[in-house]
Design an enzyme around this catalytic site. Structure first.
Site, PDB file in Angstrom:
ATOM      1  N   ARG A 149      43.549  41.176  63.430  1.00 49.33           N
ATOM      2  CA  ARG A 149      43.377  42.495  64.431  1.00 49.33           C
ATOM      3  C   ARG A 149      43.031  43.357  63.766  1.00 49.33           C
ATOM      4  NH1 ARG A 149      45.336  46.690  67.175  1.00 49.33           N
ATOM      5  NH2 ARG A 149      44.005  47.454  68.680  1.00 49.33           N
ATOM      6  N   CYS A 162      49.809  48.505  68.132  1.00 53.69           N
ATOM      7  CA  CYS A 162      49.210  47.944  66.530  1.00 53.69           C
ATOM      8  C   CYS A 162      49.740  46.724  66.818  1.00 53.69           C
ATOM      9  CB  CYS A 162      49.187  48.997  65.593  1.00 53.69           C
ATOM     10  SG  CYS A 162      48.136  49.940  66.057  1.00 53.69           S
TER      11      CYS A 162
END
Length: 280
Positions: free
Chosen positions: A199, A158
């Site tokens: 995101r 991530c």
């Protein structure tokens, strides 16, 4: 170190040896590509567990494509692919320290989580960043409509380090003036870093606020998860991963504007895939 990571280290080591021993470069790089493809295939069980369709497909294709690249390097002496091998080695040297060195891994994850939390706070999202297994990387988002809590957490994937490593590796392997390489770096790595934070914010908010409660029963049946997981599935596995491909292609075109030398390498890859111009 996970045993599968030894495959990646072996590939990178062979690519680097190819740089040092020019007379053996083709053979060393070809074997390196086999190890590289095997590494990605070995990660297939992980991608199956996380229901990542794009990564599953790429993992399955990795070994035959990598083996084919190795064959082309040896059989047809396609030296442009040696540059690609060097680029992959550089990518690994950027990525692996964060994947293998605990303090670096934790620092990057916590930094990404902290910056994501800062944006969530500025946007007024009801989120709390707490500790999970000794690392501050867990977001608890409270749904304003129901009061239910939904949890997401930041892992190395991530942080965007994988995509940043790809572009850093490509840029470093290209023979071009430093000024143009610096400009190419500026329009890729920092942009990927910023968009990755967006995101993370999108996924945490979409999941916590349950923006996409569609096809819940189907997703439960396929993934074995719970009903609320549908919003996470659509936000992460479909929307974010799909847009990531589009964004990375757009960034690649921006990089090519400053490093047109990269087109030769891309043409070589497309030709291998049967998508390039036919050679006379």
């Amino acid at each position: 170190m996970e045993p599968v990571m030894l495959l990646l280290w072996a590939a990178i080591g062979l690519f680097l040896l190819g740089v040092l021993f020019d007379e053996r470069a083709r053979l060393l790089s070809a074997v390196g590509w086999v190890f590289f493809g095997t590494f990605w295939l070995a990660r297939l069980p992980i991608y199956l567990q996380t229901n990542s369709g794009i990564k599953i497909v790429l993992s399955v294709l990795a070994l035959p494509l990598s083996a084919y690249v190795g064959y082309q390097i040896v059989a047809n002496e396609r030296d442009t692919l040696l540059t690609l091998s060097q680029a992959v080695a550089a990518m690994g040297l950027v990525y692996l320290p964060f994947g293998l060195i605990g303090p670096l891994n934790t620092a990057l994850i916590e930094h990404t989580a902290s910056q994501t939390n800062r944006i969530l706070t500025l946007l007024g999202v009801n989120a709390e960043l707490i500790q999970r297994e000794g690392v501050h990387n867990l977001f608890v988002v409270t749904n304003p409509a129901t009061g239910e809590e939904y949890r997401t957490y930041i892992i190395l994937a991530c942080t965007g380090i994988g995509s940043m490593a790809i572009f850093a590796g490509l840029i470093s392997a290209i023979d071009a003036p430093l000024r143009r390489k610096t400009m190419a770096f500026a329009v890729s790595v920092p942009v990927i870093y910023a968009l990755n934070l967006v995101r993370n914010v999108f996924i945490a908010t979409a999941y916590g606020y349950q923006w996409f409660p569609y096809s819940e029963q189907l997703i439960v049946d396929v993934t074995g998860k719970y009903e609320g997981y549908a919003s996470f599935f659509w936000a992460d596995k479909v929307i974010s991963q799909g847009l990531s491909v589009v964004v990375l292609v757009a960034i690649l075109f921006a990089v090519i504007r400053f490093l047109p030398e990269l087109t030769e390498l891309l043409d070589e890859v497309l030709d291998l895939l049967g998508l390039g111009k036919k050679q006379a």
